[in-house]
Enzyme design. Sequence first.
Site, PDB file in Angstrom:
ATOM      1  N   LYS A  53     -37.866  64.091 -91.907  1.00  0.00           N
ATOM      2  CA  LYS A  53     -38.683  62.873 -91.907  1.00  0.00           C
ATOM      3  C   LYS A  53     -38.024  61.863 -90.970  1.00  0.00           C
ATOM      4  CE  LYS A  53     -39.120  59.996 -95.565  1.00  0.00           C
ATOM      5  NZ  LYS A  53     -39.661  59.464 -96.845  1.00  0.00           N
TER       6      LYS A  53
ATOM      7  N   ASP B 125     -45.739  56.695-105.852  1.00  0.00           N
ATOM      8  CA  ASP B 125     -46.659  57.291-104.877  1.00  0.00           C
ATOM      9  C   ASP B 125     -46.979  58.739-105.251  1.00  0.00           C
ATOM     10  OD1 ASP B 125     -48.344  57.127-102.700  1.00  0.00           O
ATOM     11  OD2 ASP B 125     -46.803  57.637-101.228  1.00  0.00           O
TER      12      ASP B 125
END
Length: 365
Positions: free
Chosen positions: A66, A164
């Site tokens: 990421k 999330d």
Amino acid sequence: MAFWFCCGKVSNRARRGKEQPTWRVFSLKELHSATNNFNYDNKLGEGCFGSVYWGQLWDGSQIVVKRLKVWSNIDETEFTVELEILARIRHKNLLSFRGFCAEGQERLIVYEYMHNLSLHSHLHGHHSFESPLDWNRRMKIAIGSAEGIVYLHHQATPRIIHRDIKSSNVLLDSDFRAKVADFGFARLIPDGATHVMTTKVKGTLGYLAPEYAMLGKAYESCDVYSFGVLLLELASGRRPTEKLSSTVRQSIVDWALPLVCEKKFGEIADPRLNGNYVEAELKRVVLVALMSAQDLPEKRPTMLDVVELLKGESKDKFSHIENSEMFRNPLDAETNDGTSETEDSFDYISEEKELERPLRENAEL
């Protein structure tokens, strides 16, 4: 400076423990080589945080990198918090942290690679019609991801709110075991605290609990709400919200609740299952989902309850849910003023929908 101080604490804590850390510091050169210089062909996805790339290390092991976007002091703090959380957690249903890189302006986090990508890709992406998930795998994913969140809420020290939970953050390994991922929005709950207060509402529209969207207070029950939406998505194959027209959207909860009140569970099941599901399990998943995604947070179950109910381990609790007023047919639950409790809950959710536009700049779509 704060970043290195924090990572030093994590490293020292790991050294003092019985186990050595399973993560390490990567060099930028190493990650450039693994991802073919972050080649576009290696890109797996992109979000508000940055981009995600597939890579392969010199020993042949596959990784996901990421790569965070433009840097600022706020980003530095969030990166530090995410590393602190990742270094703490170890569970079979949470994505394994392999390490990080912090050189110059580059901030990268390295994870294990999941061969079957995300649940989202199987429900809505390129895998959705190639090889639809069968019912047994869906139940395995539902229970596994719930157990991962139980660890965050009840077993981690301090406790963790994910903030999330969604289908793209549930990844699937080669055996379709679910692993909850992406702790970029996660927060540690200090001892004695009931919630964390946030200055910005972060998350994904369609999964946000109404009280969090309006007040910015993140409780564990906000994750429960998001997981309820995820369960409905898993059972039905529908997205969290669907467009009814150019200006009107319907939530998956609004769609499913009337069908449940009319006992039409078969109409909720994903058509791609072709009727191949266990009726009792479908009913269990849908009812637990709607109880989890109801308006009032104090009426939602805990994630411990959710796992117990999904496994069918408590007949008494499930019987109580089945007989809840929430699932009565509106025609049978009319009050003196001609409205029903079910209709009132729809009004509450429709108010939440009006928040979509001002929230859009703070929420990942």
